[in-house]
Structures are given as C-alpha cells and as structure tokens.
Design an enzyme around this catalytic site. Structure first.
Site, short mmCIF file in Angstrom:
data_model
loop_
_atom_site.label_atom_id
_atom_site.label_comp_id
_atom_site.label_asym_id
_atom_site.label_seq_id
_atom_site.Cartn_x
_atom_site.Cartn_y
_atom_site.Cartn_z
N HIS A 278 49.99 38.97 37.00
CA HIS A 278 48.94 39.86 37.48
C HIS A 278 49.45 41.28 37.69
O HIS A 278 50.56 41.51 38.20
CB HIS A 278 48.24 39.30 38.73
CG HIS A 278 49.06 39.25 39.98
ND1 HIS A 278 49.22 40.32 40.82
CD2 HIS A 278 49.79 38.24 40.51
CE1 HIS A 278 49.97 39.96 41.84
NE2 HIS A 278 50.34 38.71 41.69
N GLU A 324 44.45 39.58 41.17
CA GLU A 324 44.90 38.24 41.62
C GLU A 324 44.99 38.19 43.14
O GLU A 324 44.70 37.17 43.76
CB GLU A 324 46.27 37.93 41.01
CG GLU A 324 46.73 36.50 41.25
CD GLU A 324 47.46 36.33 42.57
OE1 GLU A 324 47.62 35.17 43.00
OE2 GLU A 324 47.87 37.33 43.20
ZN ZN Z 1 51.46 37.50 42.97
#
Ligand code: ZN
Length: 460
Positions: A278, A324
């Site tokens: 992410h 994320e």
């Molecule tokens: Zn992470």
C-alpha cells in the site's frame, strides 16, 4: 497495517527463527529451466541499492502519504511516471474515492500536579477538542474489564488505557475501540499507550473507530514511557489533571488512486501475477517500512525483469494500493474493477509487514501449489530465505484473492523491528537496510517470475 491482523499475516508474524544461508537441496526437476533466469534476477538485485535509493527518494520527497493528502496524490503521479521510465506497460492510476482525515495542530500536557508537556499523536479518524482543549482529571485503566468495574469514576475524566503490548492483534483493540468504550462510561477524551514494543519515547498513531449512538470523544496515543509515568503518578495517589488539544477534521471524501504498472504476458496476457503493497501511509513520518518498502520491493521485482529483458508468459502486475490504513478503498476498488478476471489471477503477493531480517515468504493455497512454491522458494536458500512458511495474503490483495480463490503469498520481516517504528515518527528510511531490501526484491522477483513463466498456472 489495519486495526485487526488478517489471519494469514498473524501466522506469518510468528517469530521467524534466524537461519544461516542453508545449502539448497536438489532442485525440483520442473524448476531446472528457470535456474539461469532465477540466478540473473538474484544477481541483478543483490548488491544493488536501487530499491533503497528509490525508497529514500519517495520518503524524502513526499513524506507522509495519508489518503486524500496532496502528498499521496503527488507521490502517485511520481510513481506512475517512474514506472513508465522503468519501461512498465499499461501504467495507470485507477481512481477511487478515499477518506480525508486531517490531523491539524495538537498537544497534550500535564496541568496538575506540575505543568509538563507530554508526547502524543492523535489517532486517525478522531474528532477535535474544543479550541481551548479538554482539561480533566485522569483515570488509568489496564483493560476494558477494569474500565467497566470502575464505571462510577469515569464520567468527566480523561481515560488512559495503559495496556502492555502483547502482540499487535490483542493490543490494537484498545486503539481501535478505546474511545467507544470510554465514552460509554462518560469519559471526555481517551488516551492509549502506543501499540508496539518499547521504543525511544515514540508515539504510534493508527486508525480508531466510533459507534453510531455512542458519544464521540477525542482520541490520542502516547508513548509507553509517558503512559507509565502517568500510571506511576496515579499509583502514588497523586491526582493528575491533563489538557488535550486536538484540531483534527474528517473532510468530505476526495479522489485517490491505485497506481498500476505491468509487464504484459507474451502468451497469456489475461493471466495475472499480482504483486504489491500500500502506497498510503500515516503522516508522522515517511511511512518507509509501512508500507513504502513493500511497494518498492514488489515494484523492483518487475523493474528487474525489465532490466534483464525478461517477458514472462503471463502478465506481472504491480499495484500500489491506496487507502490501506483507514478504509481499504484501494483494495475494494481493485477487486470491483477486476472481478471478472479474479479467477485469472494465478498468484497474488503482498508485502506489508516490513522488510527486516529474519524475513520469510508465506503461502496460502492448495497442497500441490504449496509444494511447487516451496520448491521455488528453496532456490532462495543461498540468499538466506527459510523454507516457505504458512500465511500468504494481506489486507490489500485479500478481497481479489477471496473472490478468485487466488493462491496468495506474503513477505514478512521481523515483527519486533516492524512494530517498534510502526505508525510513528521513527518510521524513516534510516531504519531500512539496503541489503535486506535487495534480498526481498530478489525473492519476490524469483517467485513471481516462476509463477508467471511456468508452463501451466499454479494449481488452485
Ligand atoms: Zn501497512
């Protein structure tokens, strides 16, 4: 990392025994045709600082990359441009809406017995205090049970959850749900002892939650040292009053994006080996280990293939997921956009648990596929990789992997080093070793190359 640890990762987080570079056993017959290119990928990565240099450029230039921030937006454009320069193909920004939480100015201080500043970091998603702050007496508890037992003492106070770290999963519950529980008893603000092993007075931020129908109170994290100081004062029966000031805001959703780049497969372009991490991070530092390093080592795996002129049978797709940390909008947008081809994803690999020795690769899939991947990972023994472990997967590849029943892998580093700097001002590139990054990139390049080049897809 999310507020709860995906099952796969917790298996992988189990302490990885340090292991000297063992001599590989005999190479499985089906891998013989791969050995030359495997060695070229390893040689191209090990000894190179290209991955670390790129991580440093990312963190130095863009700093913390909270979803919805200009920092992440500019970093995403930079990543797309740089992928194009690397020769990756079909480079695109897959747009999705993302939350926009803004920290603003914040502070915490002891008012009585003696005025003294404390270190703090507001928790992601928290509301602000009134401008003058919240000033109230302190109550220290060590569990939700103790809070419930002492319910009559709580109204109008600031509650500190001074909960020792017993691993991320069990401890993060206080960061996530502390405000809900304390507000239920009438607290006016909540503090949590930072979720992580002892550091150097580092506060660890991260997402927190509110509940419809329960009052919303401001929430912040403080370093272990500050929590223990307050707990000792209270234990000495010294009345403590604190003042918390926060000006955090949750603004309307804004556009964000997954950054995607590929090496299009020469025979089966519709079949996908997905690797990624992410790209968003919390804001107190550059998010080097969470998760800049995961993005860069997976991206580097594809760059190495380009550098060596390798074009596998299937497509290798690098995805730098957005959001994320506080919503998973990137992962869900990816799943929704590629749901038709979910079953064409032959392998998905995520790196989001740091790149610190001792590191290991984990796998989730059927036994035959596990056997084959275990044989592939045995080729990495000279680099010091231990045998393939359990626990493939991750928060970002989880949604597409679930829909497509995709065999999943994860690269995980030493959890103690990872959680020592996790979501803190100490999460800078100085914590990352260029050699370890090169090793991780080599490992990911080898397993994704094999999965993309093998005659038939990994069994599922
Ligand atoms: Zn992470």
């Amino acid at each position: 990392m999310l507020s709860t640890v995906p099952a796969a990762a917790s298996v992988l987080l189990a302490r990885t025994p340090a292991r000297a570079a063992a001599q590989p056993g005999p190479t499985a017959g089906w891998l013989a045709p791969f050995q030359t290119d495997v060695q070229r990928l390893i040689d191209a990565s090990v000894g190179s600082t290209a991955a670390w240099d790129r991580l440093a450029e990312l963190c130095d230039t863009f700093g913390g990359r909270l979803t919805g921030s200009r920092n992440l937006e500019l970093a995403s454009d930079w990543a797309a441009d740089t992928m194009r320069k690397d020769g990756l193909e079909q480079v695109r920004l897959q747009k999705t809406l993302g939350p926009r939480w803004v920290r603003g100015a914040e502070s915490l201080e002891i008012v009585t017995p003696v005025p003294s500043p404390l270190v703090m970091l507001g928790l992601g998603g928290s509301i602000a205090t009134p401008e003058a702050g919240v000033t109230a007496p302190l109550v220290v508890v060590r569990s939700f049970d103790e809070l419930n037992t002492r319910s009559s003492e709580i109204p109008g106070t600031i509650v500190l959850f001074d909960v020792p770290y017993t691993g991320y999963g069990p401890t993060v519950a206080y960061r996530a749900n502390g405000a809900i529980n304390a507000a239920r008893h009438g607290a006016v603000a909540v503090l949590v002892r930072s979720v992580g092993p002892m550091g150097l007075r580092t506060p660890h931020t991260g997402g927190m939650s509110y509940l419809q129908g329960t009052p919303r109170i401001p929430a912040a994290a403080i370093p272990i040292e500050d929590a223990q100081r307050l707990a000792r004062l209270v234990a000495r029966r010294v009345p403590v009053t604190l003042r918390l000031r926060m000006s955090a805001q949750t603004l309307p959703d804004v556009e964000s994006a997954n950054v995607i780049g590929e090496i299009v497969g020469r025979e089966h372009p519709e079949e996908i080996v997905l690797v990624g991490g992410h790209f968003d991070s919390w804001d107190p530092a550059g998010g080097a280990s969470d998760d800049g390093v995961g993005c860069i080592v997976t991206w580097e795996a594809a760059r190495l293939m380009k550098v060596l002129g390798l074009r596998p049978r299937r497509t290798v797709r690098v995805v730098l997921f957005t959001n994320e940390e506080n919503g998973l909008r990137g992962a869900l947008a990816y799943r929704d956009a590629y749901i038709e081809s979910a079953s064409k994803h032959v392998l998905a690999l995520e790196s989001d648990i740091g790149v610190f020795e001792p590191m290991r690769l984990g796998f989730s899939g059927n036994d035959r596929a596990r056997q084959m991947m275990a044989e592939a990972v045995d080729l990495l023994r000279p680099l010091g990789f231990p045998p393939l472990g359990p626990g493939g997967g991750g928060a970002d590849i989880g949604p597409i992997a679930q829909v497509g029943q995709v065999p999943a892998m994860a690269l995980a580093g030493d959890p103690t080093k990872y959680f020592q700097i996790h979501h803190s001002p100490a999460d800078t590139v100085e914590r990352i070793d260029p050699k370890e990054m090169a090793k991780a990139a080599a490992g990911i390049a080898v397993v994704s190359w094999i999965a993309a080049e093998m005659d038939t897809p990994l069994p599922r």
